[in-house]
Design an enzyme around this catalytic site. Structure first.
Site, short mmCIF file in Angstrom:
data_model
loop_
_atom_site.label_atom_id
_atom_site.label_comp_id
_atom_site.label_asym_id
_atom_site.label_seq_id
_atom_site.Cartn_x
_atom_site.Cartn_y
_atom_site.Cartn_z
N LYS A 109 0.86 -1.19 0.00
CA LYS A 109 0.00 0.00 0.00
C LYS A 109 0.89 1.23 0.00
CE LYS A 109 -4.44 1.06 0.18
NZ LYS A 109 -5.57 0.25 -0.31
P1 NAD Z 1 -12.75 8.49 -2.47
O1 NAD Z 1 -11.72 9.48 -2.16
O2 NAD Z 1 -13.21 8.33 -3.88
O3 NAD Z 1 -14.06 8.72 -1.60
C1 NAD Z 1 -14.05 8.88 -0.22
C2 NAD Z 1 -15.33 9.62 0.15
O4 NAD Z 1 -15.45 9.67 1.58
C3 NAD Z 1 -15.35 11.05 -0.36
O5 NAD Z 1 -16.60 11.32 -0.95
C4 NAD Z 1 -15.12 11.87 0.90
O6 NAD Z 1 -15.71 13.16 0.83
C5 NAD Z 1 -15.79 10.99 1.94
N1 NAD Z 1 -15.31 11.27 3.29
C6 NAD Z 1 -14.07 11.64 3.69
N2 NAD Z 1 -14.04 11.83 5.01
C7 NAD Z 1 -15.27 11.57 5.46
C8 NAD Z 1 -15.86 11.59 6.73
N3 NAD Z 1 -15.16 11.93 7.82
N4 NAD Z 1 -17.17 11.25 6.84
C9 NAD Z 1 -17.89 10.92 5.75
N5 NAD Z 1 -17.37 10.88 4.51
C10 NAD Z 1 -16.09 11.20 4.37
O7 NAD Z 1 -12.19 7.10 -1.90
P2 NAD Z 1 -12.59 5.63 -2.32
O8 NAD Z 1 -11.64 5.18 -3.37
O9 NAD Z 1 -14.04 5.54 -2.54
O10 NAD Z 1 -12.18 4.84 -0.99
C11 NAD Z 1 -13.04 4.76 0.14
C12 NAD Z 1 -12.63 3.56 0.98
O11 NAD Z 1 -12.66 2.38 0.17
C13 NAD Z 1 -11.22 3.63 1.57
O12 NAD Z 1 -11.21 2.98 2.82
C14 NAD Z 1 -10.40 2.81 0.58
O13 NAD Z 1 -9.24 2.28 1.15
C15 NAD Z 1 -11.40 1.73 0.24
N6 NAD Z 1 -11.13 1.03 -1.02
C16 NAD Z 1 -11.09 1.70 -2.20
C17 NAD Z 1 -10.86 1.00 -3.38
C18 NAD Z 1 -10.87 1.65 -4.74
O14 NAD Z 1 -10.82 0.91 -5.75
N7 NAD Z 1 -10.96 2.95 -4.86
C19 NAD Z 1 -10.64 -0.39 -3.34
C20 NAD Z 1 -10.69 -1.04 -2.11
C21 NAD Z 1 -10.95 -0.32 -0.96
#
Ligand code: NAD
Length: 478
Positions: A109
């Site tokens: 990561k």
């Molecule tokens: P992203 O940046 O696209 O979205 C995150 C969202 O969460 C944003 O809309 C942001 O405004 C919101 N956010 C931030 N702080 C917040 C809070 N305190 N309360 C409520 N909402 C809040 O990120 P993502 O890629 O969707 O990732 C989200 C989660 O999914 C993370 O834990 C990431 O590790 C996990 N994840 C992502 C992927 C991927 O393919 N993108 C894959 C596996 C896991």
């Protein structure tokens, strides 16, 4: 800034505690347990970029948790909260996730401590390229050794910059595009990657609801159709999961929690309209068609059937776990439930579909993208028309029957068109993802139901994945 209360274990400690709970039920050779648990290496880079007339120094990390298989794989996160403990926890989860869904990678990561909203596109490109340069020159980005992907705060755009930076540094590497996944389609990406993690959450829930005994454990009844859902974080993962569940599975999205508060409406919220609102206004505040509360976290505790934390780690912790009403939680984010909260929820009988499974859709489709890049050919290109030609033979025969049998039998309308069409890349990706999510769920639930000493899906998931990692180490002679 961490969402985990100071009196609770850190994110990495939480992951280790969950790991320990599972290995206590396993019979691993002495020492192997520790070898699997520890993070192999974490690289910290500090680099300067000239921006707005002065040099700004940034701190980034790339952590390699386990190299039992190579390349190692895991996203790159851009967030102000990024730190070593978090990156190591996320890298460990990648090891277990890849093993669980049989993606042939070790776990890694990366993270850059930055708030991407503070910079314009040009500045972000300079920063991303410099970070990629620092990692690539140490083989921490490499098609055969370490393959990043998007995570919080990053997406296709950043992955395209990283791929291009690597290609500039390795001009004769024919596999350069396989150095990173989650790229745009025109830069070597694959159809269906952007929405893959959200799609995986949907497939995971569909598979859960195919097992009435499991649904009963969650004190729910019936099918996915009609279930009331609350989602936290309407970013890449949360938006796609909520959208697909609403548009394709008949779920009602009753709550959306974002940085600046939450929206709540029992009659259902239009996910696309809220997403468009956030893009335009930067948050959910002011959205006209649902009640807004500034204390977003309280909506985690509202009545619903399914809670989808899809933002940050540690949001369900000892301060609120006992007030969570959702009988079913699917961890779309990594580590949204602390180890302490996990104990509370288990005691309460809440069913938790664990992160290492629930959000594995991203790495699964990343795996397909990596294979596509190495094979230098789009999926379906060779067989699609051949498949259609063979289907045409069947259609011709059925058409003959249709003519002979006249009134007694005829082909169902649309059958011809649907049957004739050979699968394109997107359909193949969805099929591969669906298959992966079903098989991985079944491997977890077998352990969950067959072993009397296993009481939750998370422990089952750890047991399945640790067994696979242990088998890899044994095969290497360790
Ligand atoms: P992203 O940046 O696209 O979205 C995150 C969202 O969460 C944003 O809309 C942001 O405004 C919101 N956010 C931030 N702080 C917040 C809070 N305190 N309360 C409520 N909402 C809040 O990120 P993502 O890629 O969707 O990732 C989200 C989660 O999914 C993370 O834990 C990431 O590790 C996990 N994840 C992502 C992927 C991927 O393919 N993108 C894959 C596996 C896991």
């Amino acid at each position: 800034m961490s969402t985990i209360p100071a009196n609770e274990p850190t994110f990495r400690e939480s992951v280790d505690l969950m790991f320990n709970r599972a290995v206590a039920l396993m019979d691993l050779p002495p020492g192997l347990e520790e070898k699997i648990r520890v993070c192999n290496a974490t690289y910290t880079v500090r680099f300067g970029v000239r921006l707005r007339g002065q040099i700004t120094t940034f701190t980034g990390y790339r952590s390699v948790h386990s190299e039992h298989m190579e390349p190692v794989k895991g996203g790159i996160r851009f967030a102000p909260s990024v730190h070593q403990d978090e990156v190591e926890a996320l890298a460990a989860l990648m090891t277990y996730k890849c093993a669980l869904v049989e993606a042939p990678f070790g776990g890694s990561k990366g993270g850059l401590r930055i708030d991407p909203r503070d910079y314009d596109e040009y500045e972000l490109e300079q920063i991303t390229r410099r970070f990629a340069y620092e990692l690539a020159k140490r083989d921490m980005i490499h098609p055969a050794q370490n393959v990043p992907a998007p995570d919080m705060g990053t997406g296709e755009r950043e992955m395209a910059w990283i791929a291009d930076q690597y290609a500039r540094m390795n001009t004769t590497d024919i596999n350069a595009r396989a150095c990173v996944t989650g790229k745009p389609l025109n830069a070597g990406g694959i159809s269906g990657r952007v929405e893959a993690t959200g799609r995986g959450v949907q497939y995971a829930l569909r598979e859960f609801f195919r097992h009435p005994e499991d649904v009963k454990v969650a004190k729910l009844t019936g099918k996915l159709d009609g279930k009331r859902v609350i989602v936290q974080g309407l970013g890449n993962v949360g938006y796609h999961a909520a959208k697909f569940l609403r548009d394709e599975d008949g779920c009602t999205i009753v709550g959306i929690i974002e940085r600046d508060g939450a929206l709540h409406d029992e009659s259902g919220i239009d996910v696309d309209a809220v997403y468009a609102w956030i893009l335009k206004h930067g948050g959910v505040s002011g959205y006209p068609d649902a009640a807004h509360t500034a204390e977003g976290a309280t909506v985690l505790e509202a009545e619903c059937d399914i809670l989808i934390p899809a933002a940050l780690e540690g949001v369900i912790n000892l301060t609120n776990a006992d007030r969570i009403k959702a009988p079913l939680i699917i961890e779309a984010a990594n580590g949204p439930i602390t180890a302490g909260a996990d104990d509370v929820l288990r005691e309460k009988g809440t069913v938790v579909i664990p992160d290492m499974y629930a959000n594995a859709g991203g790495v699964t489709v990343s795996y397909f993208e990596w294979v596509k890049n190495l094979s230098h050919i789009r999926f379906g290109r060779m067989q699609r028309r051949q498949e259609e030609a063979r289907h045409q033979l069947v259609i011709d025969e059925l058409q003959r029957l249709d003519e002979v049998l006249g009134d007694q039998w005829s082909m169902t309308p649309n059958f011809k068109d649907k049957y004739l069409r050979g699968a394109d890349e997107l359909e193949l990706v969805r099929s591969g993802l669906d298959d992966t999510m079903r098989i991985a769920y079944q491997s977890m639930r077998e352990v969950w139901h067959d072993r009397e000493d296993v009481h939750d899906l998370r422990t089952a998931a750890y047991i399945v994945s640790i067994s696979k990692v242990a088998a890899s180490y044994r095969a290497k002679g360790l």
